[in-house]
Each structure stands twice: as C-alpha cells, then as structure tokens.
Design a protein around this motif. Structure first.
Motif, PDB file in Angstrom:
ATOM      1  N   PHE A   9       0.780  -1.183   0.009  1.00 36.47           N
ATOM      2  CA  PHE A   9       0.116   0.258  -0.019  1.00 36.47           C
ATOM      3  C   PHE A   9       0.923   1.271  -0.117  1.00 36.47           C
ATOM      4  N   GLU A  10       0.344   2.135  -0.700  1.00 33.37           N
ATOM      5  CA  GLU A  10       1.003   3.494  -0.770  1.00 33.37           C
ATOM      6  C   GLU A  10       0.138   4.479   0.077  1.00 33.37           C
ATOM      7  N   LEU A  11       0.706   5.239   1.226  1.00 30.56           N
ATOM      8  CA  LEU A  11       0.100   6.221   1.947  1.00 30.56           C
ATOM      9  C   LEU A  11       0.352   7.721   1.481  1.00 30.56           C
TER      10      LEU A  11
ATOM     11  N   GLU B  24      -3.249  11.196  12.194  1.00 34.40           N
ATOM     12  CA  GLU B  24      -1.846  10.682  12.650  1.00 34.40           C
ATOM     13  C   GLU B  24      -1.702   9.642  11.892  1.00 34.40           C
ATOM     14  N   GLU B  25      -0.555   8.791  12.454  1.00 31.07           N
ATOM     15  CA  GLU B  25      -0.182   7.464  11.627  1.00 31.07           C
ATOM     16  C   GLU B  25      -1.519   6.511  11.180  1.00 31.07           C
ATOM     17  N   VAL B  26      -1.641   6.257  10.128  1.00 31.40           N
ATOM     18  CA  VAL B  26      -2.589   5.139   9.578  1.00 31.40           C
ATOM     19  C   VAL B  26      -1.974   3.826   9.841  1.00 31.40           C
ATOM     20  N   LYS B  27      -2.932   2.866  10.216  1.00 28.58           N
ATOM     21  CA  LYS B  27      -2.363   1.493  10.488  1.00 28.58           C
ATOM     22  C   LYS B  27      -3.367   0.598   9.379  1.00 28.58           C
TER      23      LYS B  27
ATOM     24  N   GLU C  87      -5.222  -6.867   6.426  1.00 21.84           N
ATOM     25  CA  GLU C  87      -5.065  -5.570   5.463  1.00 21.84           C
ATOM     26  C   GLU C  87      -6.188  -5.229   4.819  1.00 21.84           C
ATOM     27  N   ARG C  88      -7.704  -5.424   5.554  1.00 17.50           N
ATOM     28  CA  ARG C  88      -8.887  -5.061   5.066  1.00 17.50           C
ATOM     29  C   ARG C  88      -9.185  -3.860   5.684  1.00 17.50           C
ATOM     30  N   TYR C  89      -8.648  -3.550   7.029  1.00 15.88           N
ATOM     31  CA  TYR C  89      -9.198  -2.332   7.718  1.00 15.88           C
ATOM     32  C   TYR C  89      -8.186  -1.098   7.886  1.00 15.88           C
ATOM     33  N   LEU C  90      -8.565   0.131   7.808  1.00 18.53           N
ATOM     34  CA  LEU C  90      -7.791   1.059   8.147  1.00 18.53           C
ATOM     35  C   LEU C  90      -8.239   1.735   9.539  1.00 18.53           C
ATOM     36  N   VAL C  91      -6.843   1.847  10.192  1.00 15.54           N
ATOM     37  CA  VAL C  91      -7.237   2.627  11.553  1.00 15.54           C
ATOM     38  C   VAL C  91      -6.461   3.685  11.959  1.00 15.54           C
TER      39      VAL C  91
ATOM     40  N   ASP D 295     -13.232   0.158   6.503  1.00 16.29           N
ATOM     41  CA  ASP D 295     -13.465  -1.149   5.654  1.00 16.29           C
ATOM     42  C   ASP D 295     -13.178  -0.982   4.433  1.00 16.29           C
ATOM     43  N   LEU D 296     -12.146  -1.506   4.006  1.00 16.72           N
ATOM     44  CA  LEU D 296     -11.729  -1.372   2.496  1.00 16.72           C
ATOM     45  C   LEU D 296     -12.576  -2.156   1.454  1.00 16.72           C
TER      46      LEU D 296
END
Length: 241
Positions: free
Chosen positions: A79-81, A111-114, A119-123, A134-135
């Motif tokens: 992934f590219e953030l 702040e920092e994205v996890k 590897e389905r959810y962004l927090v 939810d991706l």
C-alpha cells in the motif's frame, strides 16, 4: 518585472511577468484531480513577451502540474499512503491500483495510519477521534476517542462491528456509523466469548435489533440491548475455576 536585451533596438526592454498562484484551499483535493489523485495546478502567464529567437512570435502562457503531498510512505510494499492534507490520506493498493480516501469529518489532523485485520481495515487516530474504514465495503466511521497511548487492541472477527479493548473497557463500533454502539467493562476479552447481533431476527415493529452478550465474571453473562438496558443471568454449568 524583468529586463531583456533586445537585438532589434540594441537596448534593454522591460518584460512584465504575471504569475497565477496555486489555490491554497485545504485539503489539496479541492484542486486538480487526476485519476482520483489531487494535484495542484499553477498557471504561468507571460504578457508582452517578444522572444529573442523569433521577434514576431509571442508566448501566451503555460500550465505546470505538480504532484504535491505532505508526506508519502509505503506499507509492506503493498500500500502507498499519501498525506495530501492534514486531515486527508489517500491509500493506494499497489497491486490493484485502487484508491480510497481516509478523511476526518471534523477536520482533525490524521496521525499515523495502520492497516489491520488481514489488511482489510484502516485505523487512524486524531487528537480527539478514531477513524475506522472497511476497504471491502468502503464504510467509514469516526467516533469520539481520547488517546490511550496506542495500547488499544482491535478485533475484526465480526463483519459489521469492530471491537476495541482498552484498559478493561470494551467499545463497539459499527462500520459506517459515527457513534459507538456502546462500551462495557469486562476483563474477559476474547472474541469467542462475546456475541454481537446486528438486526438479526428483527421483530415486527422494531427498526433496529442490536444486542451484545459478554461475560461479567466467570459465572455471569450480561446481555445489553441498544438502549443500554441490561439483562443479567447466572449459568451454573460454568466451572468455578
């Protein structure tokens, strides 16, 4: 204002230079967009310019396009953030090329994205909120959340609800909702010992049917309805150990 040497008059002449500055709106996504990726555009306009190579020619102007961001990082080469603004992050799947936007509804700095849960959810945290996305379904939630030092534990076993455990408190967040379903105190944090039902077996005349069952202690089960009413009961078949 600039001065150029003119071969025709064998002297110096003035050239007026006007620059149209980039939009400074926030976030950058309000500017030019290419394939879903925001890019600022600067327009350079030259007035009354007579080139040295071609005295009869004129230059009306030019457009320059820049790929700008606050910072960019790669997550596990998958992934590219891209942080395009204080409150907006574009997450790109490098294998499929798909992009999703993680943005604070309230304009707080992200702040920092996890990327969790296989590897389905962004927090992501802000100063006052917690963002969950939810991706697969693109459902985004942003709930009020006070910082707890990043010691939260996230459980994604349920398709509709994220379970967050921190300092003996369990918080439930339904994806797509900006309000938490509720919080309860328990020391038995195990997703296999917690049951959540969202609008299953709805009764006639009821719009929502949301319930949570969890362990209060080794012999006591608590059932919580959406309106936070409790139904407690003891199950004698539980061992006392």
């Amino acid at each position: 204002m600039e001065h150029l040497l003119s071969p025709r008059s064998s002297g110096w002449r003035r050239r007026s230079l006007a620059v149209c500055a980039c939009n400074r709106g926030s976030p950058l996504g309000q500017q030019s967009t290419v394939n879903g990726h925001p890019r600022p555009v600067c327009v350079l306009q030259l007035k009354h310019l007579r080139t040295l190579l071609s005295p009869q020619g004129t230059l009306c102007g030019g457009v320059e396009q820049f790929d700008c961001c606050l910072r960019r990082s790669i997550y596990k080469n998958k992934f590219e953030l891209t942080y395009v603004g204080p409150s907006q992050v574009i997450v790109k799947n490098l294998s499929s090329g798909t992009r999703v936007v993680l943005k604070s509804h309230y304009g707080y700095e992200v702040e920092e994205v996890k990327i969790l849960g296989k590897e389905r959810y962004l927090v992501a945290h802000t100063s006052d909120t917690l963002l969950l996305r939810d991706l697969n379904t693109n459902r985004l939630s942003e709930i009020a959340w006070q910082g707890s030092g990043g010691n939260e534990k996230y459980f994604f076993e349920n398709e509709n609800v994220c379970m967050i455990f921190s300092a003996g408190e369990l918080t439930l967040v339904e994806y797509g909702s900006n309000d938490s379903l509720g919080s309860v105190h328990t020391e038995f944090m195990n997703p296999h010992l917690i049951s959540i039902r969202i609008n299953k077996r709805c009764q006639r005349g009821m719009e929502d049917n949301k319930k949570l069952a969890y362990l209060v202690d080794i012999k006591t089960i608590a059932i919580v309805n959406e309106d936070s009413t409790y139904v407690r009961g003891k199950h004698s078949s539980f061992p006392a150990t």
